[in-house]
Design an enzyme around this catalytic site. Structure first.
Site, PDB file in Angstrom:
ATOM      1  N   ARG A 128       6.984  75.305  15.426  1.00  0.00           N
ATOM      2  CA  ARG A 128       6.348  76.056  16.510  1.00  0.00           C
ATOM      3  C   ARG A 128       5.947  77.437  15.998  1.00  0.00           C
ATOM      4  NH1 ARG A 128      10.879  78.906  20.383  1.00  0.00           N
ATOM      5  NH2 ARG A 128       8.980  79.650  21.364  1.00  0.00           N
ATOM      6  N   ARG A 129       5.285  78.214  16.837  1.00  0.00           N
ATOM      7  CA  ARG A 129       4.847  79.584  16.512  1.00  0.00           C
ATOM      8  C   ARG A 129       4.011  79.611  15.235  1.00  0.00           C
ATOM      9  NH1 ARG A 129      10.534  81.411  17.601  1.00  0.00           N
ATOM     10  NH2 ARG A 129      10.523  82.414  19.636  1.00  0.00           N
ATOM     11  N   HIS A 181      10.027  71.602  25.477  1.00  0.00           N
ATOM     12  CA  HIS A 181      11.086  71.881  26.470  1.00  0.00           C
ATOM     13  C   HIS A 181      10.620  72.924  27.481  1.00  0.00           C
ATOM     14  CE1 HIS A 181      14.878  73.202  28.195  1.00  0.00           C
ATOM     15  NE2 HIS A 181      14.734  74.393  27.655  1.00  0.00           N
ATOM     16  N   PHE A 182      10.034  74.011  26.976  1.00  0.00           N
ATOM     17  CA  PHE A 182       9.721  75.039  27.985  1.00  0.00           C
ATOM     18  C   PHE A 182       8.454  74.737  28.771  1.00  0.00           C
ATOM     19  CE2 PHE A 182       8.397  77.739  24.199  1.00  0.00           C
ATOM     20  CZ  PHE A 182       7.062  77.933  24.534  1.00  0.00           C
ATOM     21  N   HIS A 183       7.618  73.846  28.228  1.00  0.00           N
ATOM     22  CA  HIS A 183       6.499  73.446  29.088  1.00  0.00           C
ATOM     23  C   HIS A 183       6.968  72.506  30.195  1.00  0.00           C
ATOM     24  CE1 HIS A 183       3.852  75.332  26.114  1.00  0.00           C
ATOM     25  NE2 HIS A 183       3.015  75.416  27.132  1.00  0.00           N
ATOM     26  N   TYR A 189      16.191  81.797  34.064  1.00  0.00           N
ATOM     27  CA  TYR A 189      16.770  81.537  35.397  1.00  0.00           C
ATOM     28  C   TYR A 189      16.118  82.413  36.458  1.00  0.00           C
ATOM     29  CZ  TYR A 189      19.775  78.626  32.752  1.00  0.00           C
ATOM     30  OH  TYR A 189      20.199  77.648  31.903  1.00  0.00           O
ATOM     31  N   HIS A 219      17.333  84.755  27.970  1.00  0.00           N
ATOM     32  CA  HIS A 219      17.843  83.559  28.633  1.00  0.00           C
ATOM     33  C   HIS A 219      17.935  83.721  30.147  1.00  0.00           C
ATOM     34  CE1 HIS A 219      18.879  79.482  28.786  1.00  0.00           C
ATOM     35  NE2 HIS A 219      19.823  79.798  29.644  1.00  0.00           N
TER      36      HIS A 219
HETATM   37 FE1  HAS Z   1      15.833  76.277  27.979  1.00  0.00          FE
HETATM   38  C1  HAS Z   1      14.800  77.410  24.882  1.00  0.00           C
HETATM   39  C2  HAS Z   1      18.890  75.510  26.696  1.00  0.00           C
HETATM   40  C3  HAS Z   1      16.921  75.324  31.106  1.00  0.00           C
HETATM   41  C4  HAS Z   1      13.079  77.759  29.381  1.00  0.00           C
HETATM   42  N1  HAS Z   1      14.242  77.360  27.256  1.00  0.00           N
HETATM   43  C5  HAS Z   1      13.994  77.702  25.955  1.00  0.00           C
HETATM   44  C6  HAS Z   1      12.780  78.452  25.886  1.00  0.00           C
HETATM   45  C7  HAS Z   1      12.322  78.594  27.166  1.00  0.00           C
HETATM   46  C8  HAS Z   1      13.235  77.890  28.027  1.00  0.00           C
HETATM   47  C9  HAS Z   1      11.096  79.374  27.618  1.00  0.00           C
HETATM   48  O1  HAS Z   1      20.480  76.117  24.154  1.00  0.00           O
HETATM   49  C10 HAS Z   1      12.125  78.948  24.610  1.00  0.00           C
HETATM   50  C11 HAS Z   1      12.352  80.379  24.333  1.00  0.00           C
HETATM   51  C12 HAS Z   1      11.632  80.764  23.066  1.00  0.00           C
HETATM   52  O2  HAS Z   1      10.440  81.119  23.143  1.00  0.00           O
HETATM   53  O3  HAS Z   1      12.228  80.671  22.000  1.00  0.00           O
HETATM   54  N2  HAS Z   1      17.566  75.512  28.736  1.00  0.00           N
HETATM   55  C13 HAS Z   1      18.683  75.264  28.044  1.00  0.00           C
HETATM   56  C14 HAS Z   1      19.693  74.690  28.929  1.00  0.00           C
HETATM   57  C15 HAS Z   1      19.118  74.625  30.165  1.00  0.00           C
HETATM   58  C16 HAS Z   1      17.795  75.163  30.046  1.00  0.00           C
HETATM   59  C17 HAS Z   1      21.066  74.270  28.562  1.00  0.00           C
HETATM   60  N3  HAS Z   1      15.131  76.483  29.870  1.00  0.00           N
HETATM   61  C18 HAS Z   1      15.732  76.015  31.005  1.00  0.00           C
HETATM   62  C19 HAS Z   1      14.933  76.364  32.146  1.00  0.00           C
HETATM   63  C20 HAS Z   1      13.850  77.060  31.661  1.00  0.00           C
HETATM   64  C21 HAS Z   1      13.988  77.122  30.226  1.00  0.00           C
HETATM   65  C22 HAS Z   1      15.280  76.042  33.571  1.00  0.00           C
HETATM   66  C23 HAS Z   1      12.710  77.683  32.368  1.00  0.00           C
HETATM   67  C24 HAS Z   1      12.563  77.712  33.655  1.00  0.00           C
HETATM   68  N4  HAS Z   1      16.668  76.406  26.134  1.00  0.00           N
HETATM   69  C25 HAS Z   1      17.940  76.067  25.835  1.00  0.00           C
HETATM   70  C26 HAS Z   1      18.202  76.400  24.431  1.00  0.00           C
HETATM   71  C27 HAS Z   1      17.042  76.952  23.914  1.00  0.00           C
HETATM   72  C28 HAS Z   1      16.097  76.938  25.011  1.00  0.00           C
HETATM   73  C29 HAS Z   1      19.445  76.216  23.674  1.00  0.00           C
HETATM   74  C30 HAS Z   1      16.831  77.483  22.495  1.00  0.00           C
HETATM   75  C31 HAS Z   1      16.214  76.468  21.635  1.00  0.00           C
HETATM   76  C32 HAS Z   1      15.914  77.032  20.271  1.00  0.00           C
HETATM   77  O4  HAS Z   1      16.578  76.629  19.318  1.00  0.00           O
HETATM   78  O5  HAS Z   1      15.027  77.888  20.128  1.00  0.00           O
HETATM   79  C33 HAS Z   1      19.830  74.148  31.438  1.00  0.00           C
HETATM   80  O6  HAS Z   1      19.821  75.167  32.396  1.00  0.00           O
HETATM   81  C34 HAS Z   1      19.234  72.896  31.990  1.00  0.00           C
HETATM   82  C35 HAS Z   1      20.071  72.349  33.126  1.00  0.00           C
HETATM   83  C36 HAS Z   1      19.285  71.401  33.966  1.00  0.00           C
HETATM   84  C37 HAS Z   1      19.717  70.211  34.376  1.00  0.00           C
HETATM   85  C38 HAS Z   1      18.804  69.337  35.224  1.00  0.00           C
HETATM   86  C39 HAS Z   1      19.252  69.247  36.689  1.00  0.00           C
HETATM   87  C40 HAS Z   1      18.244  68.487  37.480  1.00  0.00           C
HETATM   88  C41 HAS Z   1      17.787  68.840  38.715  1.00  0.00           C
HETATM   89  C42 HAS Z   1      16.692  68.004  39.351  1.00  0.00           C
HETATM   90  C43 HAS Z   1      17.236  67.081  40.396  1.00  0.00           C
HETATM   91  C44 HAS Z   1      16.146  66.160  40.858  1.00  0.00           C
HETATM   92  C45 HAS Z   1      16.012  65.702  42.120  1.00  0.00           C
HETATM   93  C46 HAS Z   1      14.888  64.805  42.465  1.00  0.00           C
HETATM   94  C47 HAS Z   1      16.942  66.037  43.203  1.00  0.00           C
HETATM   95  C48 HAS Z   1      21.050  69.677  34.055  1.00  0.00           C
HETATM   96  C49 HAS Z   1      18.294  70.013  39.454  1.00  0.00           C
HETATM   97  C50 HAS Z   1      15.266  63.449  42.021  1.00  0.00           C
HETATM   98  C51 HAS Z   1      14.699  62.377  42.798  1.00  0.00           C
HETATM   99  C52 HAS Z   1      14.677  61.110  42.368  1.00  0.00           C
HETATM  100  C53 HAS Z   1      14.143  60.063  43.261  1.00  0.00           C
HETATM  101  C54 HAS Z   1      15.150  60.687  41.047  1.00  0.00           C
END
Ligand code: HAS
Length: 555
Positions: free
Chosen positions: A446-447, A381-383, A234, A230
């Site tokens: 998956r997988r 999600h991860f893509h 980050y 995890h």
């Molecule tokens: Fe995830 C599975 C939960 C973020 C990558 N994640 C994965 C896997 C990968 C991955 C590779 O709780 C699969 C692993 C595997 O092979 O099994 N993930 C989260 C949560 C977040 C999260 C809570 N993941 C990421 C990020 C990744 C990533 C970042 C890669 C870089 N993830 C999970 C969970 C799994 C999981 C479970 C397991 C699932 C399972 O059952 O297998 C959080 O960190 C996300 C928080 C993000 C936000 C968004 C904030 C938005 C921002 C953009 C602002 C936009 C602007 C522009 C300013 C709350 C900062 C806007 C402009 C306008 C004009 C509109």
């Protein structure tokens, strides 16, 4: 006024000795992206267009090559190269010799590990996917290769710490430049997180794969993997955030909204991204619900720094737009430099991080995880996170970083080509990742190589989505080819000075509290959090009731 910006690279050319170190990492990373991209496109065509792979190439072999090259090799090499560039640019304009030597030693070890690992995959001795879950058993040399990559990355991390310490000794009482601070936080996270995978590989997998021990404790090995896995995500995200916080304001001619907020968000990542690995194991037996619950709460804590980042970026854009005369609620939006690829590519990454992050929050919620776990939803999600938000930001970085380190310039034509490349990538990902999310909700696992599941109606409902995934995969591959073309064009563009873009905070920003840079405090707290979240459940995994497993070669 905080000393956060370092010096402007306008005043001094990037040290060519550091430039070659940075360039070596970046070119290696994009070589891996090209090879991994070929594997990715073929997989898509197998699933969605009925392509038959040539004899001797297996689906899982291809999937392993894709995952390892993209998720582990492309990211790690790019990140280390980028972080070294920022350290050189902001901590005095040149790396200290020991840091440079450690950087090169790390590069050599990581490259060696990558070559050995890829050979194992090509020989079909390690089709265990990028998470190399036991009890699938790869060649011991594959695990040794992984260990080499990790040890190499440690050396690179030490190089960064050495340089940072050197700067602090010479600048007593000063707050370090924001880029350097964030780099140290990122590498600190990496060093603490990789301890888990190092123990898994060295203590469990290598002896077991050599046959020195008969069985492996599967639950423990997965727990050690996710202790690392995890924070790994980050480790990918934080360098993208460095670009968003530090580089983007400079590129658009704005100011960093708040230096203190940016640092606090990185401290929160260090604290909360490690003791949360169980949210990848929510559906696994053998871990008591209490410890899963605790780690899910901590998972929701690690969402906070991303929300802070979103707030900060909106503030930067809005303040900038209004300073240019924007009116109304969203008038600032039009003021942003849409024709500048250095802004456009990372911005699209930010935009798509909104649905990507929402998907993460769905995954982290226990009941919804039961619906999506081990389905294509997670692949979607991860893509959208790493392969879109993070990758687009990395792509945006090369348009100025390659000219900086090679003494070249970014031409208007390259801006245009970069924007086209970004648009192609976004479309490809929307097709591919969108279908993956949807098909996952329809139950597609998956997988797993695609099958008709004895002509079940449920499985045949997936077919159209798999076709869209294949179309997305082909579009993405076109995007990679254009990217490779752009890299070659960047390296041969007209000679000239290009500035390393480092933003400055708003003049009205409050003084950054010095406590944010007290690393011993943050490391102390993270150690306590890790001990609280992991000690009891890990001790339980040594109980006599959990049988070890022999190894299996399922491919
Ligand atoms: Fe995830 C599975 C939960 C973020 C990558 N994640 C994965 C896997 C990968 C991955 C590779 O709780 C699969 C692993 C595997 O092979 O099994 N993930 C989260 C949560 C977040 C999260 C809570 N993941 C990421 C990020 C990744 C990533 C970042 C890669 C870089 N993830 C999970 C969970 C799994 C999981 C479970 C397991 C699932 C399972 O059952 O297998 C959080 O960190 C996300 C928080 C993000 C936000 C968004 C904030 C938005 C921002 C953009 C602002 C936009 C602007 C522009 C300013 C709350 C900062 C806007 C402009 C306008 C004009 C509109």
């Amino acid at each position: 006024m905080n000393n956060v910006g370092g010096f402007s690279m306008k005043e001094k050319r990037f040290d060519p000795r550091d430039g070659s170190l940075v360039l070596a990492h970046i070119l290696f990373a994009f070589g891996a992206l090209l090879a991994g991209g070929i594997a990715g496109m073929l997989q898509g065509l197998v699933r969605g267009a009925g392509l038959t792979l040539p004899a001797g190439i297996g689906y899982y072999q291809l999937l392993t090559a894709h995952g390892v090259l993209m998720a582990l090799v492309f990211t790690t090499f790019f990140i280390i190269g980028f972080l070294y560039s920022g350290i050189s640019a902001t901590l005095g304009g040149s790396l200290v010799p020991l840091a440079r030597r450690l950087g090169w030693s790390g590069f050599v070890l990581m490259s060696l590990g990558t070559v050995v690992g890829v050979i194992c995959i090509l020989l079909n001795k390690a089709s265990v996917l990028y998470t190399f879950y036991a009890p699938m058993k790869a060649s011991p040399y594959f695990y040794i290769a992984l260990a080499l990559v990790v040890v190499g990355s440690w050396l690179s991390g030490f190089g960064i710490f050495v340089n940072y310490r050197f700067w602090r000794k010479r600048n007593k009482g000063k707050i370090s430049p924001l880029f350097a601070f964030m780099t140290v936080a990122t590498m600190l996270l990496w060093q603490i997180a990789t301890l888990g995978v190092a123990v898994e590989v060295v203590v469990q997998l290598i002896p077991w794969s050599f046959g020195w021990v008969e069985t492996v404790n599967v639950l423990l090995s997965r727990t050690l993997f996710w202790y690392f896995g995890h924070p790994l995500v980050y480790f990918w995200l934080m360098p993208a955030y460095i670009c968003w916080y530090v580089v983007i304001p400079k590129v658009i001619g704005a100011k960093i909204y708040s230096d203190a907020l940016a640092r606090l968000s990185f401290v929160l990542f260090v604290l909360f991204s490690i003791p949360v690995g169980f949210h990848h194991q929510l559906m696994e037996p053998g871990i008591s619900p209490f410890w899963k619950y605790l780690q899910v709460i901590l998972t929701f804590m690690v969402i906070v720094p991303s929300l802070m980042t979103a707030f900060s970026m909106f503030a930067t854009f809005e303040i900038y737009g209004r300073s240019k005369g924007a009116k109304g609620l969203f008038g600032w939006f039009k003021m942003l430099p849409w024709k500048d690829v250095r802004f456009f590519a990372p911005f699209m990454g930010m935009l798509l991080f909104i649905p990507a992050g929402a998907g993460g929050i769905i995954n982290a919620s226990n009941q919804m995880n039961a619906v999506v776990h081990n389905t294509m939803f997670v692949t979607g999600h991860f893509h959208l996170t790493v392969a879109t938000s993070v990758a687009l930001t990395f792509f945006g970085i090369i348009y100025w970083l390659i000219p900086v380190v090679t003494g070249r310039t970014l031409t208007p034509k390259l801006h245009r080509l970069g924007i086209v490349q970004t648009v192609i990538w976004c479309f490809g990902m929307l097709f591919m990742s969108g279908s993956m999310h949807w098909i996952g909700l329809l139950g597609s696992p998956r997988r797993t190589a695609t099958t008709a599941y004895y002509d079940s109606a449920a499985a045949s409902a997936w077919d159209p989505y798999q076709m869209v995934m294949a179309i997305g995969g082909v579009i993405l591959f076109v995007g990679i080819l254009l990217l490779v073309y752009n890299i070659v064009a960047l390296m041969t563009s007209p000679k000239g000075e290009t500035e390393y873009p480092i933003g400055e905070p708003l003049d009205t920003a409050a003084e950054t509290p010095k406590v944010l840079e007290r690393w011993s405090l943050w490391v102390g707290i993270v150690v306590v959090l890790i001990l609280v979240a992991y000690t009891v459940p890990v001790l339980d995994m040594f109980g006599g009731s959990i049988p070890g497993s022999p190894g299996y070669q399922t491919w």
